[in-house]
Design an enzyme around this catalytic site. Structure first.
Site, PDB file in Angstrom:
ATOM      1  N   CYS A   2      15.932  -6.233   8.825  1.00 25.05           N
ATOM      2  CA  CYS A   2      17.319  -5.937   9.188  1.00 25.05           C
ATOM      3  C   CYS A   2      18.226  -6.022   7.960  1.00 25.05           C
ATOM      4  O   CYS A   2      17.974  -6.786   7.036  1.00 25.05           O
ATOM      5  CB  CYS A   2      17.820  -6.943  10.200  1.00 25.05           C
ATOM      6  SG  CYS A   2      16.744  -7.150  11.608  1.00 25.05           S
ATOM      7  N   ARG A  27      15.018  -0.744   3.556  1.00 29.51           N
ATOM      8  CA  ARG A  27      14.372  -1.962   4.030  1.00 29.51           C
ATOM      9  C   ARG A  27      13.607  -1.727   5.334  1.00 29.51           C
ATOM     10  O   ARG A  27      12.789  -2.551   5.719  1.00 29.51           O
ATOM     11  CB  ARG A  27      15.419  -3.054   4.251  1.00 29.51           C
ATOM     12  CG  ARG A  27      16.088  -3.512   2.979  1.00 29.51           C
ATOM     13  CD  ARG A  27      17.325  -4.310   3.273  1.00 29.51           C
ATOM     14  NE  ARG A  27      17.030  -5.532   3.999  1.00 29.51           N
ATOM     15  CZ  ARG A  27      17.013  -6.738   3.448  1.00 29.51           C
ATOM     16  NH1 ARG A  27      17.272  -6.885   2.182  1.00 29.51           N
ATOM     17  NH2 ARG A  27      16.741  -7.792   4.184  1.00 29.51           N
ATOM     18  N   TRP A  76      15.744  -4.147  12.822  1.00 31.43           N
ATOM     19  CA  TRP A  76      14.300  -3.932  12.880  1.00 31.43           C
ATOM     20  C   TRP A  76      13.848  -4.800  14.033  1.00 31.43           C
ATOM     21  O   TRP A  76      13.867  -6.028  13.936  1.00 31.43           O
ATOM     22  CB  TRP A  76      13.701  -4.381  11.560  1.00 31.43           C
ATOM     23  CG  TRP A  76      12.313  -3.908  11.275  1.00 31.43           C
ATOM     24  CD1 TRP A  76      11.938  -2.671  10.823  1.00 31.43           C
ATOM     25  CD2 TRP A  76      11.105  -4.667  11.375  1.00 31.43           C
ATOM     26  NE1 TRP A  76      10.584  -2.623  10.653  1.00 31.43           N
ATOM     27  CE2 TRP A  76      10.048  -3.825  10.977  1.00 31.43           C
ATOM     28  CE3 TRP A  76      10.802  -5.977  11.761  1.00 31.43           C
ATOM     29  CZ2 TRP A  76       8.718  -4.243  10.958  1.00 31.43           C
ATOM     30  CZ3 TRP A  76       9.482  -6.388  11.734  1.00 31.43           C
ATOM     31  CH2 TRP A  76       8.463  -5.525  11.338  1.00 31.43           C
ATOM     32  N   ASN A 102      20.342 -11.634  11.157  1.00 34.86           N
ATOM     33  CA  ASN A 102      18.963 -11.435  10.688  1.00 34.86           C
ATOM     34  C   ASN A 102      18.245 -12.748  10.935  1.00 34.86           C
ATOM     35  O   ASN A 102      18.771 -13.806  10.590  1.00 34.86           O
ATOM     36  CB  ASN A 102      18.901 -11.133   9.182  1.00 34.86           C
ATOM     37  CG  ASN A 102      19.358  -9.731   8.877  1.00 34.86           C
ATOM     38  OD1 ASN A 102      19.711  -8.972   9.776  1.00 34.86           O
ATOM     39  ND2 ASN A 102      19.356  -9.394   7.601  1.00 34.86           N
ATOM     40  N   GLY A 103      17.041 -12.678  11.473  1.00 34.75           N
ATOM     41  CA  GLY A 103      16.289 -13.903  11.721  1.00 34.75           C
ATOM     42  C   GLY A 103      15.952 -14.042  13.186  1.00 34.75           C
ATOM     43  O   GLY A 103      15.962 -13.063  13.943  1.00 34.75           O
ATOM     44  N   GLU A 484      -5.239  -2.199  -4.072  1.00 34.81           N
ATOM     45  CA  GLU A 484      -3.861  -1.718  -4.190  1.00 34.81           C
ATOM     46  C   GLU A 484      -3.787  -0.215  -3.901  1.00 34.81           C
ATOM     47  O   GLU A 484      -2.897   0.249  -3.197  1.00 34.81           O
ATOM     48  CB  GLU A 484      -3.309  -2.053  -5.591  1.00 34.81           C
ATOM     49  CG  GLU A 484      -1.906  -1.551  -5.877  1.00 34.81           C
ATOM     50  CD  GLU A 484      -0.835  -2.095  -4.947  1.00 34.81           C
ATOM     51  OE1 GLU A 484      -1.109  -3.000  -4.141  1.00 34.81           O
ATOM     52  OE2 GLU A 484       0.302  -1.574  -5.002  1.00 34.81           O
ATOM     53  N   LYS A 488      -1.600   1.389  -0.862  1.00 33.79           N
ATOM     54  CA  LYS A 488      -0.568   2.423  -1.077  1.00 33.79           C
ATOM     55  C   LYS A 488      -0.812   3.596  -0.132  1.00 33.79           C
ATOM     56  O   LYS A 488       0.102   4.105   0.501  1.00 33.79           O
ATOM     57  CB  LYS A 488      -0.584   2.958  -2.512  1.00 33.79           C
ATOM     58  CG  LYS A 488      -0.053   2.069  -3.604  1.00 33.79           C
ATOM     59  CD  LYS A 488       1.452   1.964  -3.668  1.00 33.79           C
ATOM     60  CE  LYS A 488       1.983   0.881  -2.802  1.00 33.79           C
ATOM     61  NZ  LYS A 488       1.982  -0.447  -3.188  1.00 33.79           N
ATOM     62  N   GLU A 491      -0.116   2.679   3.543  1.00 33.61           N
ATOM     63  CA  GLU A 491       1.310   2.450   3.796  1.00 33.61           C
ATOM     64  C   GLU A 491       2.070   3.750   4.012  1.00 33.61           C
ATOM     65  O   GLU A 491       2.873   3.853   4.935  1.00 33.61           O
ATOM     66  CB  GLU A 491       1.960   1.731   2.595  1.00 33.61           C
ATOM     67  CG  GLU A 491       1.735   0.249   2.530  1.00 33.61           C
ATOM     68  CD  GLU A 491       2.431  -0.358   1.317  1.00 33.61           C
ATOM     69  OE1 GLU A 491       3.179  -1.323   1.491  1.00 33.61           O
ATOM     70  OE2 GLU A 491       2.214   0.119   0.182  1.00 33.61           O
ATOM     71  N   HIS A 507     -24.279  -3.809   2.045  1.00 30.71           N
ATOM     72  CA  HIS A 507     -24.353  -4.808   3.110  1.00 30.71           C
ATOM     73  C   HIS A 507     -23.675  -4.338   4.393  1.00 30.71           C
ATOM     74  O   HIS A 507     -23.381  -5.144   5.269  1.00 30.71           O
ATOM     75  CB  HIS A 507     -23.734  -6.129   2.645  1.00 30.71           C
ATOM     76  CG  HIS A 507     -24.466  -6.720   1.492  1.00 30.71           C
ATOM     77  ND1 HIS A 507     -25.781  -7.106   1.562  1.00 30.71           N
ATOM     78  CD2 HIS A 507     -24.095  -6.933   0.208  1.00 30.71           C
ATOM     79  CE1 HIS A 507     -26.181  -7.561   0.388  1.00 30.71           C
ATOM     80  NE2 HIS A 507     -25.168  -7.457  -0.460  1.00 30.71           N
ATOM     81  N   LYS A 607      10.714  -3.285   3.544  1.00 28.32           N
ATOM     82  CA  LYS A 607      10.639  -3.620   2.124  1.00 28.32           C
ATOM     83  C   LYS A 607      10.533  -5.127   1.923  1.00 28.32           C
ATOM     84  O   LYS A 607       9.796  -5.608   1.089  1.00 28.32           O
ATOM     85  CB  LYS A 607      11.888  -3.081   1.426  1.00 28.32           C
ATOM     86  CG  LYS A 607      11.927  -3.325  -0.067  1.00 28.32           C
ATOM     87  CD  LYS A 607      10.950  -2.436  -0.769  1.00 28.32           C
ATOM     88  CE  LYS A 607      10.866  -2.670  -2.250  1.00 28.32           C
ATOM     89  NZ  LYS A 607       9.572  -2.184  -2.763  1.00 28.32           N
TER      90      LYS A 607
HETATM   91  C1  G6P Z   1       6.149  -5.843   2.153  1.00 25.79           C
HETATM   92  C2  G6P Z   1       6.229  -4.625   1.251  1.00 25.79           C
HETATM   93  C3  G6P Z   1       5.075  -4.637   0.250  1.00 25.79           C
HETATM   94  C4  G6P Z   1       5.098  -5.943  -0.530  1.00 25.79           C
HETATM   95  C5  G6P Z   1       5.044  -7.159   0.405  1.00 25.79           C
HETATM   96  C6  G6P Z   1       5.310  -8.445  -0.340  1.00 25.79           C
HETATM   97  O1  G6P Z   1       5.053  -5.730   2.998  1.00 25.79           O
HETATM   98  O2  G6P Z   1       6.185  -3.434   2.007  1.00 25.79           O
HETATM   99  O3  G6P Z   1       5.216  -3.550  -0.652  1.00 25.79           O
HETATM  100  O4  G6P Z   1       4.007  -5.971  -1.409  1.00 25.79           O
HETATM  101  O5  G6P Z   1       6.065  -7.052   1.398  1.00 25.79           O
HETATM  102  O6  G6P Z   1       6.635  -8.409  -0.797  1.00 25.79           O
HETATM  103  P1  G6P Z   1       7.231  -9.246  -1.986  1.00 25.79           P
HETATM  104  O7  G6P Z   1       8.681  -8.843  -2.025  1.00 25.79           O
HETATM  105  O8  G6P Z   1       7.051 -10.690  -1.636  1.00 25.79           O
HETATM  106  O9  G6P Z   1       6.488  -8.863  -3.211  1.00 25.79           O
END
Ligand code: G6P
Length: 612
Positions: A2, A27, A76, A102-103, A484, A488, A491, A507, A607
C-alpha cells in the site's frame, strides 16, 4: 504494498495526492482513494477499484475535490477483497474522521465487535475501518483530536502507518507510525506525509523518517513529532538527493528496462568512491578490524533477489575469509531460533530497507546480541536505521517491482566487503586483492558491452516466449545466478521456471526434460566449466533446446555442443555473476514484453513487502 500520501498547504490537495500516489504505483496495488477536507468542513471521499487512472478520471484529475488538506492511498488487499468499499481512506460513520492505513490491526475483530455493540455500523470488511470508527467513538467522548488519536493507539495492536483527518480540525493532520514505514516531508507553507520518499521527490527533499511509536501533527506552518509518551521531540532531517528524472522513465518504455541500462552507472556510484589508491575504503562503516576478527559466526539474511545476492556473497566471503557463512531467508531465520550471540555478525541485504520479514529478523538478531550490518539502497529506511552499520548501495530509486540495479550494486558492495574483511583477517593475498580491485573498476565498462548486445537477447526471446516452463541450470556461482534469472522470469513473464544446481538434475529433475524443453545453461564459472558442459550434453540428449551463457574465452568451446551461445566478457570468477545477470534480466524483460505483461507492476507482487 500500500502507498500513503498526505498533504496540507495552500494549494488544492487532490491533484497533489493523485500525483504522489502515481509515483507509488510501482509498489503494487489494487484500488485507490483520496479524501480532502472541504472549506465547508466536511470530508469529501472518492475511491475506486483498479488502477489510479480510474480514480483520476473519476475526479477529473482532482478538479472535483475542493480542499487544501487531504490524504490518499493505494491499497494492496489483505483484509477484504479489492473493491471500492474496502479501499482507503475509510471514514467513520458520522463523517468526522478519514484514515489511511498501511499494516494490520491485529485485534480488529474484538474492537469491531465492541463498536457494533455500541451501535456503530460498519461498511467494509477491513481492519482499517475499525480505526476510523474508534476515532469517532473516542472523539465523541473527549472532543480533542490529539487525545483521541492517543486513545486509539493505546487500544489497537499490530503494525500501522496512519494518516488521519478530522473534519473539525481542517488546519491539521495527524500521522502515526508503528512497524510500517512513514516519513514526513517539509515544504514552504506546506507539509507532507508519505510511505515512500519517491512520492515526494517533486515537492520536497527535506524529510524526516518517523520511528516506531511516534506521532506527528502537521499544520501548514510546520510539523511537530511526539515520542511514544507523546512528548514533543526534535528529529534529524535527511536531504534526498535523487532527482525527479531518476524516478521517471526518461524515454524507456518501462522502468525495468531503464534500470537494467542504468546498471553500469549505478555500479560506478557504488564502487568508485569506495576504491582509494587500490584499497577498499568504507568510510561509512564503523566496524573495526579488531571487531571483525572477533566474530565467530557470520550470517547473511535477506528475501527474494537480495537473498540471491546473499548466496553469492556466501561463496565469496567463505572463499576469501575461510570462515563459515550461513545464508538464510529472513522469513525462515526469524523463526529458526538462530544461534546468535554478541560475537555474531548478521549481514542484512535489502533494496527497500522496509521488507517486514527482514526487519523482524533484524530485530531478532539484535535482541540476541548480534552486530548488525546492512546493505541497503533506500537511505534512512527502517533496516538502515535499525542497523549498527549500513553500507548504502547508491543505486538511485528503483521503481520496477523486479529488481535489477539494486541487485547488481548489492553484489558489488558484498564483493568489496569480502576484500575489506579479508584484509582485516589477513586471509586474502595481495595479488588477489589487487586483481579484484582492478576488475571491479572495469566492471561497469564490461557491463556496457553486455548491454550493447541486447538485440541478440531480444531475438532469442522472440523465439522462445511461448514456453510453459523454462529451466536454469548451473553450478556454484552459476546456480545462484540461475536462481535470480529464474525469479526474474517468473516475476514478470508468469512462465513457470525453476533453477537447479546442475549436479542435482540426475536426482529427479531430468525427468521433466523432454523434446523442446528450454534449458538455459549457465557455464560462466571457469572452475566448473567441464562439469557444466557434461550437464548440457545430458539435457540435450533428452531433447532440450539449450541456450548457453558463458564467457568470451569459452564461446567457441561451448558452440561445439550448443548452437545458441551468449557470451559475457571474461573477468574473475567471483565477478562473473555481476555480468551474467544482465542477459538473464534482459531475457526475462523481452519475454514478458512479447507476452504483453505488465512488466513494471507484475500481478500479485509488490516492490516493498511490508506484510508477513
Ligand atoms: C519483493 C520484490 C523483490 C525483492 C524482495 C526483497 O518481493 O519484488 O524484487 O527482491 O521483495 O526486497 P528488499 O527490498 O528487501 O530487497
Amino acid at each position: 504494498m500500500c502507498g500513503i500520501v498526505g498533504f496540507i498547504g495552500q494549494k488544492q490537495a487532490a491533484p497533489i495526492l493523485l500525483d504522489g500516489l502515481s509515483r507509488l504505483e510501482y509498489r503494487g496495488y489494487d484500488s485507490a482513494g483520496i479524501a480532502v477536507i472541504t472549506p465547508q468542513g466536511t470530508i469529501d471521499l472518492r475511491k475506486s477499484e483498479g488502477r489510479l487512472k480510474v480514480l483520476s478520471d473519476l475526479v477529473h484529475g482532482g478538479a472535483d475535490l475542493n480542499g487544501c488538506i487531504g490524504i490518499g492511498h493505494t491499497r494492496w488487499a489483505t483484509h477484504g477483497v479489492p473493491n471500492s468499499i474496502n479501499s482507503h481512506p475509510h471514514m467513520s460513520e458520522g463523517g468526522k474522521f478519514a484514515v489511511i492505513h498501511n499494516g494490520i490491526v491485529e485485534n480488529y475483530v474484538e474492537i469491531k465487535e465492541f463498536l457494533i455493540r455500541q451501535g456503530v455500523h460498519f461498511q467494509s470488511e477491513t481492519d482499517t475501518e475499525v480505526i476510523a470508527q474508534l476515532l469517532e467513538f473516542y472523539y465523541n467522548e473527549c472532543h480533542d483530536f490529539f487525545e483521541t488519536v492517543g486513545r486509539v493507539l493505546r487500544r489497537i495492536t499490530g503494525a500501522y502507518a496512519l494518516g488521519i483527518l478530522c473534519a473539525d480540525c481542517p488546519d491539521r493532520m495527524i500521522a502515526v507510525r508503528k512497524d510500517t514505514p512513514l516519513l514526513l516531508g517539509f515544504g514552504e507553507g506546506e507539509n507532507y506525509i508519505a510511505s515512500d520518499v519517491t512520492a515526494l521527490i517533486p515537492y520536497t527533499r527535506d524529510v524526516v523518517y518517523m520511528d516506531d511509536g511516534e506521532m506527528a501533527v502537521l499544520t501548514r506552518e510546520g510539523i511537530q513529532v511526539y515520542d511514544p509518551l507523546q512528548q514533543p521531540i526534535e528529529k534529524e532531517h535527511h536531504h534526498i538527493d535523487w532527482d525527479v528524472s531518476a524516478a521517471e522513465k526518461g524515454g524507456y518504455p518501462h522502468f525495468m528496462l531503464k534500470e537494467i541500462f542504468e546498471q553500469p552507472e549505478a555500479l560506478r556510484r557504488a564502487i568508485s568512491p569506495r576504491l582509494k589508491n587500490g584499497r577498499v575504503v568504507f568510510e561509512d562503516m564503523k566496524l573495526t578490524a579488531e571487531q571483525i576478527r572477533a566474530f565467530t559466526r557470520i550470517f547473511i539474511v535477506a528475501c527474494g533477489s537480495s537473498y540471491h545476492v546473499g548466496m553469492l556473497g556466501k561463496y565469496t566471503l567463505e572463499r576469501m575469509l575461510r570462515r563459515n557463512v550461513e545464508v538464510q531467508l529472513a522469513s525462515e531465520f526469524r523463526y529458526s531460533d538462530p544461534i546468535i550471540d554478541d560475537r555474531t555478525l548478521v549481514i542484512f541485504i535489502s533494496q527497500s530497507g522496509e521488507t517486514l520479514d527482514t526487519m523482524e529478523a533484524l530485530k531478532e538478531a539484535k535482541k540476541r546480541g548480534a552486530y548488525v550490518l546492512s546493505i541497503v539502497n533506500v537511505v534512512g529506511s527502517s533496516i538502515a536505521r535499525g542497523s549498527d552499520d549500513v553500507l548504502y548501495t547508491w543505486a538511485g530509486p528503483e521503481i520496477a517491482v523486479a529488481t535489477t540495479k539494486a541487485y547488481s550494486t548489492q553484489l558489488a558492495v558484498i564483493d568489496m566487503l569480502a576484500l575489506a574483511f579479508g584484509e582485516a583477517l589477513g586471509t586474502v593475498d595481495e595479488a588477489e586483492y589487487a586483481a579484484v580491485v582492478s576488475e571491479l573498476q572495469k566492471l561497469p565498462e564490461k557491463m556496457e558491452t553486455v548491454l550493447a548486445h541486447h538485440e541478440d537477447i531480444q531475438k532469442f526471446a522472440a523465439q522462445h516466449f511461448n514456453h510453459n516452463s523454462i529451466f536454469f541450470i548451473g553450478r556454484n556461482l552459476d546456480y545462484a545466478l540461475g536462481l535470480e534469472g529464474s525469479l526474474k522470469l517468473k516475476e514478470i513473464s508468469y512462465i513457470h521456471s525453476e533453477a537447479y544446481a546442475s549436479g542435482e538434475l540426475k536426482h529427479g529433475t531430468i525427468s521433466l526434460i523432454e523434446e523442446g524443453t528450454l534449458v538455459i545453461a549457465l557455464g560462466t564459472y571457469s572452475k566448473l566449466f567441464e562439469k557444466a558442459m557434461s550437464n548440457v550434453v545430458e539435457v540435450k540428449a533428452r531433447g532440450a533446446d539449450v541456450l548457453a551463457l558463458t564467457t568470451e574465452s569459452r564461446r567457441e568451446e561451448m558452440l561445439k555442443t550448443v548452437p545458441t551461445v551468449l557470451a559475457i566478457p571474461d573477468t574473475l570468477d567471483m565477478l562473473l555473476p555481476s555480468l551474467g545477470v544482465v542477459p538473464l534480466q534482459l531475457f526475462a524483460y523481452y519475454v514478458a514484453l512479447q507476452r504483453g505483461c505488465d512488466i513494471d507492476k507484475p500481478r500479485n507482487l509488490a516492490k516493498s513487502v511490508t506484510v508477513e
